[in-house]
Design a protein around this motif. Structure first.
Motif, short mmCIF file in Angstrom:
data_model
loop_
_atom_site.label_atom_id
_atom_site.label_comp_id
_atom_site.label_asym_id
_atom_site.label_seq_id
_atom_site.Cartn_x
_atom_site.Cartn_y
_atom_site.Cartn_z
N GLU A 295 -20.81 -38.34 -2.31
CA GLU A 295 -19.93 -37.35 -2.49
C GLU A 295 -19.88 -36.85 -3.78
OE1 GLU A 295 -18.01 -35.51 -0.39
OE2 GLU A 295 -19.38 -36.44 1.10
N LYS A 296 -20.29 -37.98 -4.68
CA LYS A 296 -20.20 -37.64 -6.15
C LYS A 296 -21.43 -36.69 -6.54
CE LYS A 296 -18.24 -41.90 -7.02
NZ LYS A 296 -18.45 -43.44 -7.64
N MET A 297 -22.41 -36.94 -5.93
CA MET A 297 -23.73 -36.02 -6.13
C MET A 297 -23.38 -34.69 -5.80
SD MET A 297 -26.76 -35.76 -7.50
CE MET A 297 -27.69 -37.35 -7.23
N LYS A 298 -22.87 -34.60 -4.54
CA LYS A 298 -22.51 -33.25 -3.96
C LYS A 298 -21.57 -32.58 -4.85
CE LYS A 298 -20.10 -31.21 0.11
NZ LYS A 298 -19.41 -31.37 1.25
N THR A 299 -20.47 -33.05 -5.53
CA THR A 299 -19.73 -32.39 -6.32
C THR A 299 -20.54 -31.74 -7.58
OG1 THR A 299 -17.61 -33.52 -5.61
CG2 THR A 299 -17.51 -32.70 -7.73
N LEU A 300 -21.50 -32.61 -8.01
CA LEU A 300 -22.25 -32.51 -9.05
C LEU A 300 -23.08 -31.13 -8.88
CD1 LEU A 300 -23.50 -32.91 -12.01
CD2 LEU A 300 -24.84 -34.88 -10.77
N MET A 301 -23.82 -31.22 -7.79
CA MET A 301 -24.63 -30.17 -7.24
C MET A 301 -23.85 -28.83 -7.24
SD MET A 301 -27.90 -30.52 -7.20
CE MET A 301 -28.32 -29.10 -6.12
N GLU A 302 -22.70 -28.92 -6.67
CA GLU A 302 -22.04 -27.61 -6.52
C GLU A 302 -21.52 -27.09 -7.93
OE1 GLU A 302 -18.91 -28.66 -3.97
OE2 GLU A 302 -20.10 -28.62 -2.11
N SER A 303 -21.35 -27.86 -8.66
CA SER A 303 -20.76 -27.45 -10.19
C SER A 303 -22.22 -26.88 -10.88
CB SER A 303 -20.35 -28.61 -11.02
OG SER A 303 -19.07 -29.08 -10.48
N VAL A 304 -23.18 -27.71 -10.81
CA VAL A 304 -24.55 -27.10 -11.30
C VAL A 304 -24.86 -25.75 -10.59
CG1 VAL A 304 -26.91 -27.78 -11.74
CG2 VAL A 304 -25.37 -29.44 -12.19
N MET A 305 -24.80 -25.63 -9.52
CA MET A 305 -25.22 -24.51 -8.76
C MET A 305 -24.43 -23.26 -9.29
SD MET A 305 -27.96 -25.23 -7.35
CE MET A 305 -28.27 -23.40 -6.92
N ARG A 306 -23.09 -23.56 -9.32
CA ARG A 306 -22.13 -22.33 -9.92
C ARG A 306 -22.54 -22.05 -11.18
NH1 ARG A 306 -17.96 -24.77 -7.88
NH2 ARG A 306 -17.31 -25.75 -9.47
N LEU A 307 -23.03 -23.03 -11.96
CA LEU A 307 -23.38 -22.66 -13.35
C LEU A 307 -24.73 -22.03 -13.29
CD1 LEU A 307 -23.19 -22.86 -16.35
CD2 LEU A 307 -24.49 -25.17 -16.19
N VAL A 308 -25.46 -22.10 -12.56
CA VAL A 308 -26.92 -21.43 -12.43
C VAL A 308 -26.63 -19.79 -12.06
CG1 VAL A 308 -28.76 -21.42 -10.77
CG2 VAL A 308 -28.32 -23.41 -11.77
N PHE A 309 -25.72 -19.92 -10.97
CA PHE A 309 -25.27 -18.39 -10.40
C PHE A 309 -24.65 -17.69 -11.54
CE2 PHE A 309 -26.18 -19.96 -6.37
CZ PHE A 309 -27.10 -19.16 -5.75
N PHE A 310 -24.00 -18.25 -12.45
CA PHE A 310 -23.29 -17.65 -13.66
C PHE A 310 -24.22 -17.08 -14.40
CE2 PHE A 310 -21.79 -18.45 -17.91
CZ PHE A 310 -20.64 -17.61 -18.24
N ILE A 311 -25.35 -17.89 -14.89
CA ILE A 311 -26.44 -17.30 -15.61
C ILE A 311 -27.35 -16.24 -15.22
CG2 ILE A 311 -28.28 -18.06 -16.95
CD1 ILE A 311 -27.03 -20.59 -17.28
N ILE A 312 -27.75 -16.42 -13.88
CA ILE A 312 -28.90 -15.58 -13.26
C ILE A 312 -28.25 -14.26 -12.92
CG2 ILE A 312 -30.15 -17.47 -12.64
CD1 ILE A 312 -29.45 -17.10 -9.65
N VAL A 313 -27.38 -14.09 -12.28
CA VAL A 313 -26.84 -12.69 -11.79
C VAL A 313 -26.85 -12.03 -12.68
CG1 VAL A 313 -24.93 -11.63 -10.51
CG2 VAL A 313 -25.64 -14.03 -9.92
N PRO A 314 -25.91 -11.83 -13.91
CA PRO A 314 -26.02 -10.75 -14.71
C PRO A 314 -27.52 -10.65 -15.60
CG PRO A 314 -24.89 -12.93 -15.77
CD PRO A 314 -25.03 -13.13 -14.44
N LEU A 315 -28.08 -11.71 -15.69
CA LEU A 315 -29.49 -11.50 -16.15
C LEU A 315 -30.19 -10.60 -15.40
CD1 LEU A 315 -30.79 -15.09 -17.05
CD2 LEU A 315 -30.28 -13.06 -18.63
#
Length: 486
Positions: A295-315
């Motif tokens: 569950e901890k890894m799941k939460t970590l992945m979701e946070s990291v993926m949100r950061l990824v999309f935060f960067i790539i969509v405006p790029l």
């Protein structure tokens, strides 16, 4: 973001500091390094012209087609094992080092003696010996950096990157200024890489030593056992990432190769951020890749993926809108015709950014054997599309083939990663897309009203963050929690 993750599952006050330290050093070292390399490459493209830059890029692409022997994943395995078993770090390092030397000797032979058989472009073939030695020095430096990462001494990697980049800048600019030939530039790059390798060796001696006492032949088989999927994946990657340039050499001109390589370079510059995120988080992935921390890894992945999309969509949105002025501003008017290829290649960011995270995630669980068949599928796609599209459409066809194959690879790996741990990939993406689309409209208006591109990018970026704030997207709060001092 890391504060919330820390409260949710780490329960160690120092973890946030470690991740932040890792990222800060990597950002400082790699950003400066990539910036200097980007500047010298852009200068080379301008100085050499589309034809000279095409010869340079073709030589690198042709050599890259034969580096699958060295790209079997020894670096990543070294990082993972040193992070897991620090008491065995000396044995893992020197054993990996000797294995890497053997692989590099084979690679150099292939590049110098076999690669020329696949091309009749004489101006590029004479560069191959210098490219081979440049890749050898780069690869050794990469192995040393992998050891530093396993120790979580990212500051040492940053120092080596800065030294190497400064050497590349000084020698590269000098070679281009006085000689302005692809050969002079390659030789300068090779010497700079050698300087960086020596710097890494000097720093490395504080943490281990090159001694046969540290060689453990019992580690060879476990390393190879973990490495074989990387070897097969590298063989597939040979067709995925280098075949496009080689096929363009069969059917198109060196000038068009130069244009296509410039578009690749500009889109590649935008991939720097995800590399830093992936490297910073990988040691954490390695420590928490177990059933107890699912569950901890799941939460970590979701946070990291949100950061990824935060960067790539405006790029992507901003890059597509500004594709013409960006190519002209960076490379000059002679590269303007590469703007549409650049716009197409931008969409590969959607695959490359998440792929880097998924790849590290799967590798942390030691389930990376899947990459063999996924790499094979995407490589076949790239090869088939290349044969169909490149002869008629040139760099546009190559761009479409590359983007399509990247999406196939990332999609397959995403599906497999979710089988390991069913994280939510698209958490928070709707607000990010809305904010980026509004930003894109404003970017388009500013571009049409002749705003300078730098001012346009600055205004658009600030407005994107403002729109996310007004939409109450929580990624901003997570980022703030990462950088605030309390």
């Amino acid at each position: 973001m890391i504060t919330k993750i820390n409260k949710l599952f780490f329960n160690k006050k120092n973890v946030r500091g470690v991740v932040l330290k890792n990222f800060a050093w990597l950002f400082a070292g790699n950003t400066g390094s990539h910036l200097l390399k980007a500047i010298i490459t852009i200068y080379a493209a301008r100085k050499l012209g589309t034809e000279g830059y095409g010869i340079y890029s073709y030589a690198l692409g042709l050599a890259g087609f034969f580096v699958f022997i060295k790209n079997i994943g020894v670096d990543s395995i070294l990082t993972r094992e040193v992070a897991k078993y620090p008491e065995k770090k000396h044995h893992y390092f020197f054993t990996s080092f000797l294995m890497e030397i053997v692989l590099l000797i084979i690679t150099a032979f292939l590049i110098i003696f076999i690669a020329p058989l696949f091309s009749n472009m004489a101006n590029a073939i004479i560069l191959l010996p210098f490219v081979a030695f440049m890749l050898i020095f780069d690869d050794l430096r990469g192995l040393f950096a992998a050891f530093f990462r396993g120790l979580e001494k990212m500051e040492l990697e940053a120092i080596v990157n800065v030294i190497t980049s400064i050497a590349i800048a000084i020698l590269g600019f000098s070679a281009l200024y006085f000689f302005h030939t692809p050969k002079a530039f390659i030789v300068a790059y090779m010497l700079a890489s050698l300087i960086g390798t020596f710097a890494a060796i000097i720093l490395l001696r504080r943490y281990t030593k090159f001694s046969f006492d540290n060689f453990n032949r019992n580690l060879i088989f476990p390393i190879l056992k973990s490495a074989w999927p990387f070897a097969a994946g590298a063989l597939a990657g040979m067709f995925l990432f280098n075949i496009d340039v080689i096929m363009m050499g069969w059917w198109r001109t060196t000038s068009e190769i130069g244009l296509y390589s410039a578009a690749q370079k500009l889109s590649g510059i935008m991939n720097v951020g995800i590399t830093l995120i992936g490297i910073s988080i990988f040691p954490i992935f390695s420590r928490f890749a177990n059933k107890e921390n699912k569950e901890k890894m799941k939460t970590l992945m979701e946070s990291v993926m949100r950061l990824v999309f935060f960067i790539i969509v405006p790029l992507i949105i901003g890059g597509v809108v500004l594709r013409n002025p960006l190519m002209i501003f960076v490379f000059g008017s002679q590269y303007a015709s590469a703007a549409n290829a650049f716009a197409i290649l931008l969409f590969s960011i959607v695959a490359i950014y998440p792929f880097t995270i998924f790849n590290n995630f799967v590798f942390a669980y030691n389930k990376h054997s899947c990459m063999v068949r996924y790499g094979l599928a995407s490589s076949i796609c790239n090869l088939a599309l290349g044969f169909l599209l490149i002869p008629k459409y040139g760099m546009i066809g190559a761009s479409l083939a590359m983007v399509s194959s990247n999406f196939i690879y990332c999609g397959l790996l995403w599906r497999y990663a979710k089988k390991i741990n069913n994280f939510n990939t698209l958490s928070g993406i709707l607000k990010i897309i809305i904010a980026a689309l509004i930003m894109g409209i404003i970017t388009f208006i500013l571009e049409r009203t002749s705003f300078h591109i730098i001012i346009n990018i600055a205004i658009s970026g600030l407005l994107y963050v403002l729109f996310l704030y007004l939409l109450k997207e929580k990624i901003l709060g997570e980022l703030w929690s990462l950088v605030k001092l309390r």
